[in-house]
Design a protein around this motif. Structure first.
Motif, PDB file in Angstrom:
ATOM      1  N   TYR A   1       3.660   1.298  -1.530  1.00 22.62           N
ATOM      2  CA  TYR A   1       4.209   1.036  -2.864  1.00 22.62           C
ATOM      3  C   TYR A   1       5.699   1.364  -2.879  1.00 22.62           C
ATOM      4  CZ  TYR A   1      -0.466   0.272  -4.477  1.00 22.62           C
ATOM      5  OH  TYR A   1      -1.720  -0.254  -4.635  1.00 22.62           O
TER       6      TYR A   1
ATOM      7  N   ARG B   1       2.668   5.931   0.060  1.00 19.63           N
ATOM      8  CA  ARG B   1       1.417   5.295   0.487  1.00 19.63           C
ATOM      9  C   ARG B   1       0.263   5.756  -0.399  1.00 19.63           C
ATOM     10  NH1 ARG B   1       0.527   5.559   6.549  1.00 19.63           N
ATOM     11  NH2 ARG B   1      -1.015   7.076   5.914  1.00 19.63           N
TER      12      ARG B   1
ATOM     13  N   LYS C   1      -8.274   2.666   3.965  1.00 22.72           N
ATOM     14  CA  LYS C   1      -7.322   1.576   3.717  1.00 22.72           C
ATOM     15  C   LYS C   1      -6.049   2.199   3.160  1.00 22.72           C
ATOM     16  CE  LYS C   1      -6.235  -2.788   2.504  1.00 22.72           C
ATOM     17  NZ  LYS C   1      -5.343  -3.473   3.326  1.00 22.72           N
TER      18      LYS C   1
ATOM     19  N   TRP D   1      -7.803   2.145  -9.471  1.00 21.69           N
ATOM     20  CA  TRP D   1      -8.934   2.305  -8.550  1.00 21.69           C
ATOM     21  C   TRP D   1      -9.925   3.328  -9.085  1.00 21.69           C
ATOM     22  CZ3 TRP D   1     -10.636  -0.713  -4.942  1.00 21.69           C
ATOM     23  CH2 TRP D   1      -9.765  -1.566  -4.279  1.00 21.69           C
TER      24      TRP D   1
ATOM     25  N   ALA E   1      -1.699   2.402  -9.523  1.00 23.15           N
ATOM     26  CA  ALA E   1      -2.749   1.844  -8.668  1.00 23.15           C
ATOM     27  C   ALA E   1      -3.885   2.845  -8.480  1.00 23.15           C
ATOM     28  CB  ALA E   1      -2.169   1.442  -7.317  1.00 23.15           C
TER      29      ALA E   1
ATOM     30  N   ASP F   1      -2.259   1.362   1.383  1.00 25.87           N
ATOM     31  CA  ASP F   1      -1.377   0.412   0.715  1.00 25.87           C
ATOM     32  C   ASP F   1      -0.018   1.071   0.508  1.00 25.87           C
ATOM     33  OD1 ASP F   1      -3.379  -1.651   0.336  1.00 25.87           O
ATOM     34  OD2 ASP F   1      -4.223  -0.369  -1.220  1.00 25.87           O
TER      35      ASP F   1
END
Length: 84
Positions: A59, A40, A55, A72, A68, A57
């Motif tokens: 993976y 995560r 948040k 960011w 990622a 996400d």
């Protein structure tokens, strides 16, 4: 050396101070593995001193999450954030 027992793999905190508006903001990025082994990327951001927003996400692997995270981080650095 990171602890092999820790679910946290990578953690990056970025910071931006806006003296004209008299506020400071943070943007935190953390790659972690949950109890089920899911990778995560957790993003947390807001005003310094506040809980902020979060948040998460998912993976398929740690390499994808790391790409990622760097994406960011670069986006936030372009907005004036610096590494804390």
């Amino acid at each position: 050396m990171p602890d092999a027992r820790s679910p946290i793999r990578h953690h990056l905190v970025l910071y931006r101070r806006d003296p004209e508006q008299g506020r400071a903001r943070f943007f935190s990025l953390m790659i972690e593995r949950d109890l089920f082994g899911t990778i995560r990327l957790v993003r947390n951001w807001g005003a310094v001193g506040s809980k902020g927003q979060e948040k998460v996400d998912i993976y398929p692997d740690e390499a994808a999450a790391a790409r990622a995270l760097e994406g960011w981080a670069e986006t936030q650095r372009e907005k004036g954030y610096t590494d804390l």
